[in-house]
Design a protein around this motif. Sequence first.
Motif, mmCIF file in Angstrom:
data_model
loop_
_atom_site.group_PDB
_atom_site.id
_atom_site.type_symbol
_atom_site.label_atom_id
_atom_site.label_comp_id
_atom_site.label_asym_id
_atom_site.label_seq_id
_atom_site.Cartn_x
_atom_site.Cartn_y
_atom_site.Cartn_z
ATOM 1 N N ASP A 77 -13.989 -47.235 -27.321
ATOM 2 C CA ASP A 77 -12.605 -47.427 -26.886
ATOM 3 C C ASP A 77 -12.091 -46.206 -26.133
ATOM 4 O O ASP A 77 -11.438 -46.325 -25.085
ATOM 5 C CB ASP A 77 -11.706 -47.706 -28.089
ATOM 6 C CG ASP A 77 -11.894 -49.106 -28.659
ATOM 7 O OD1 ASP A 77 -12.472 -49.957 -27.971
ATOM 8 O OD2 ASP A 77 -11.460 -49.331 -29.809
ATOM 9 N N GLN A 78 -12.371 -45.028 -26.662
ATOM 10 C CA GLN A 78 -11.935 -43.789 -26.003
ATOM 11 C C GLN A 78 -12.594 -43.641 -24.632
ATOM 12 O O GLN A 78 -11.953 -43.217 -23.666
ATOM 13 C CB GLN A 78 -12.277 -42.589 -26.880
ATOM 14 C CG GLN A 78 -11.495 -42.529 -28.189
ATOM 15 C CD GLN A 78 -11.926 -41.360 -29.048
ATOM 16 O OE1 GLN A 78 -12.342 -40.316 -28.553
ATOM 17 N NE2 GLN A 78 -11.825 -41.527 -30.350
ATOM 18 N N MET A 79 -13.884 -43.980 -24.553
ATOM 19 C CA MET A 79 -14.604 -43.867 -23.284
ATOM 20 C C MET A 79 -14.003 -44.786 -22.225
ATOM 21 O O MET A 79 -13.765 -44.374 -21.086
ATOM 22 C CB MET A 79 -16.078 -44.200 -23.495
ATOM 23 C CG MET A 79 -16.906 -44.183 -22.214
ATOM 24 S SD MET A 79 -18.520 -44.951 -22.445
ATOM 25 C CE MET A 79 -18.057 -46.685 -22.643
ATOM 26 N N LEU A 80 -13.753 -46.051 -22.589
ATOM 27 C CA LEU A 80 -13.205 -46.988 -21.610
ATOM 28 C C LEU A 80 -11.818 -46.551 -21.144
ATOM 29 O O LEU A 80 -11.485 -46.685 -19.962
ATOM 30 C CB LEU A 80 -13.156 -48.396 -22.203
ATOM 31 C CG LEU A 80 -14.514 -49.060 -22.462
ATOM 32 C CD1 LEU A 80 -14.319 -50.442 -23.079
ATOM 33 C CD2 LEU A 80 -15.328 -49.163 -21.181
ATOM 34 N N ALA A 81 -11.021 -46.013 -22.056
ATOM 35 C CA ALA A 81 -9.703 -45.510 -21.671
ATOM 36 C C ALA A 81 -9.836 -44.350 -20.692
ATOM 37 O O ALA A 81 -9.078 -44.246 -19.716
ATOM 38 C CB ALA A 81 -8.928 -45.083 -22.918
ATOM 39 N N LYS A 82 -10.806 -43.473 -20.936
ATOM 40 C CA LYS A 82 -11.029 -42.327 -20.051
ATOM 41 C C LYS A 82 -11.480 -42.782 -18.665
ATOM 42 O O LYS A 82 -10.982 -42.290 -17.638
ATOM 43 C CB LYS A 82 -12.101 -41.419 -20.666
ATOM 44 C CG LYS A 82 -12.443 -40.195 -19.827
ATOM 45 C CD LYS A 82 -11.334 -39.170 -19.868
ATOM 46 C CE LYS A 82 -11.762 -37.868 -19.233
ATOM 47 N NZ LYS A 82 -10.691 -36.845 -19.284
ATOM 48 N N LEU A 83 -12.401 -43.733 -18.606
ATOM 49 C CA LEU A 83 -12.890 -44.210 -17.310
ATOM 50 C C LEU A 83 -11.783 -44.903 -16.522
ATOM 51 O O LEU A 83 -11.677 -44.730 -15.303
ATOM 52 C CB LEU A 83 -14.080 -45.159 -17.518
ATOM 53 C CG LEU A 83 -15.335 -44.553 -18.144
ATOM 54 C CD1 LEU A 83 -16.407 -45.624 -18.332
ATOM 55 C CD2 LEU A 83 -15.870 -43.401 -17.304
ATOM 56 N N HIS A 84 -10.956 -45.669 -17.223
ATOM 57 C CA HIS A 84 -9.840 -46.338 -16.539
ATOM 58 C C HIS A 84 -8.819 -45.319 -16.039
ATOM 59 O O HIS A 84 -8.250 -45.485 -14.945
ATOM 60 C CB HIS A 84 -9.177 -47.327 -17.491
ATOM 61 C CG HIS A 84 -8.041 -48.081 -16.865
ATOM 62 N ND1 HIS A 84 -8.213 -48.938 -15.795
ATOM 63 C CD2 HIS A 84 -6.709 -48.090 -17.162
ATOM 64 C CE1 HIS A 84 -7.034 -49.447 -15.465
ATOM 65 N NE2 HIS A 84 -6.119 -48.944 -16.265
ATOM 66 N N GLU A 85 -8.613 -44.280 -16.806
ATOM 67 C CA GLU A 85 -7.689 -43.226 -16.378
ATOM 68 C C GLU A 85 -8.183 -42.549 -15.102
ATOM 69 O O GLU A 85 -7.408 -42.243 -14.199
ATOM 70 C CB GLU A 85 -7.548 -42.197 -17.502
ATOM 71 C CG GLU A 85 -6.713 -40.981 -17.149
ATOM 72 C CD GLU A 85 -6.753 -39.919 -18.239
ATOM 73 O OE1 GLU A 85 -6.521 -38.737 -17.918
ATOM 74 O OE2 GLU A 85 -7.032 -40.268 -19.402
ATOM 75 N N LYS A 86 -9.502 -42.326 -15.006
ATOM 76 C CA LYS A 86 -10.054 -41.621 -13.855
ATOM 77 C C LYS A 86 -10.175 -42.527 -12.627
ATOM 78 O O LYS A 86 -10.132 -42.043 -11.497
ATOM 79 C CB LYS A 86 -11.420 -41.022 -14.210
ATOM 80 C CG LYS A 86 -11.349 -39.925 -15.268
ATOM 81 C CD LYS A 86 -12.702 -39.301 -15.508
ATOM 82 C CE LYS A 86 -13.150 -38.430 -14.360
ATOM 83 N NZ LYS A 86 -12.331 -37.213 -14.165
ATOM 84 N N ALA A 87 -10.362 -43.833 -12.851
ATOM 85 C CA ALA A 87 -10.482 -44.777 -11.726
ATOM 86 C C ALA A 87 -9.652 -46.011 -12.053
ATOM 87 O O ALA A 87 -10.180 -47.029 -12.504
ATOM 88 C CB ALA A 87 -11.943 -45.136 -11.494
ATOM 89 N N PRO A 88 -8.344 -45.956 -11.833
ATOM 90 C CA PRO A 88 -7.446 -47.027 -12.289
ATOM 91 C C PRO A 88 -7.738 -48.401 -11.696
ATOM 92 O O PRO A 88 -7.378 -49.412 -12.302
ATOM 93 C CB PRO A 88 -6.062 -46.524 -11.851
ATOM 94 C CG PRO A 88 -6.216 -45.051 -11.656
ATOM 95 C CD PRO A 88 -7.612 -44.846 -11.196
#
Length: 288
Positions: free
Chosen positions: A116-127
Motif C-alpha cells: 500500500d505504501q509503495m503504490l501511494a509513493k508511485l502515484h505521488e511521483k507520477a500522478p
Amino acid sequence: MERNIGGFVELTNVSCGAAPVEDVTFRAQQPIGRHLPPFSEDPDYPFHPVPAQSEAVKPGTDVITVGVGGNTLGFADILLKCEALGAGSGGVGTPCRDALAADIPGKLTKVRSAYDQMLAKLHEKAPHAKILTVGYPTVIPKDTSKCRYNDLQQFGSITRGDLDWLRKDVLEPLNNTIEKSAGTHDAASFVNLYYSTQNHSVCDADKWVEGLLDHDHKPTPRTPQRRGPPQRRRPHRNGDPERHRPGLTRIGTPPSIPQRAASAPPARRQLRSLVTRTHRSPRLAEMR
C-alpha cells in the motif's frame, strides 16, 4: 520488450533480483551482481549502492509495471527451511507447515502494508501513470504428484504435503494480497499471471520456472543460497542503452523463488496490447 516495442515508447528498467518492497519505495539497494562465493565470483564486485527504484519514476511517466512482494514475504527463505525440514522425511507428512504456518498471516500483513505504501509513493511521483501490479506465476502445480522428492531441479526434499500447503496457503494468498492492494488504488491494476502459467510450473515438462538448481545443475539465480546473499542484477552502467534511451519504467524484482525459466507469451501479449492502445508515445517504467 525493448526489441518488440522499444521504437514506440521510452523504456526505463530499474528492476533488481531479490528486491523487497522497501527497495522500490525508499531504500537504496546494494547490488552484488553474480558475486556468490563459492559458486561464482564477479570481477566487478563490489558495486556502489543504487537509488531506490521509485527514483526512476518521473511526473511524465505513463505506465509503471511492478512485480514485487515475494521477498518481503520471505518466500525464498521459507523454501529453504522447508527443504531442510523435509530432509529425511521420505517425502511424507507436512513438517514445514507444522513449523511455519503460524507465521504466514503476519508476513502477509507486512506485505500488504508495504505494498500500500509503495503504490501511494508511485502515484505521488507520477500522478497520471497507470500502475500494473504483476502477480506471481504458477510455481507449484496443483497436482504435486508431478514433483519428484529429492530432485534439486524441482523442490529438493520438500514433501508433497508441504508443496500443497505452500501453494494454497502461501503463494495464492500472496497473489491475493497484491491484488487486493491494487484494488484499493484507482491508478493500479492487477496483472494475473497465475492461471496463464498453469502447466508450466517447476514440476512440469514445459516449465517456465526453474527449481532450486537450473538445467546445468547450478543454483538458480535470484534464489537465496545456503551460503552467501541473494543475487542482485548488475547495476546499470552509464552507457547502458536500456537506462538512457526513451521508454518503459520497470520496478521491483523477479520472483525470489525459483526464477522464471522462459518468458510467458500470454503476459507479453497482454502488455503489448496495453501499450499499443495508447494515443501517444508513452513513457513506461518497469520495476521488480
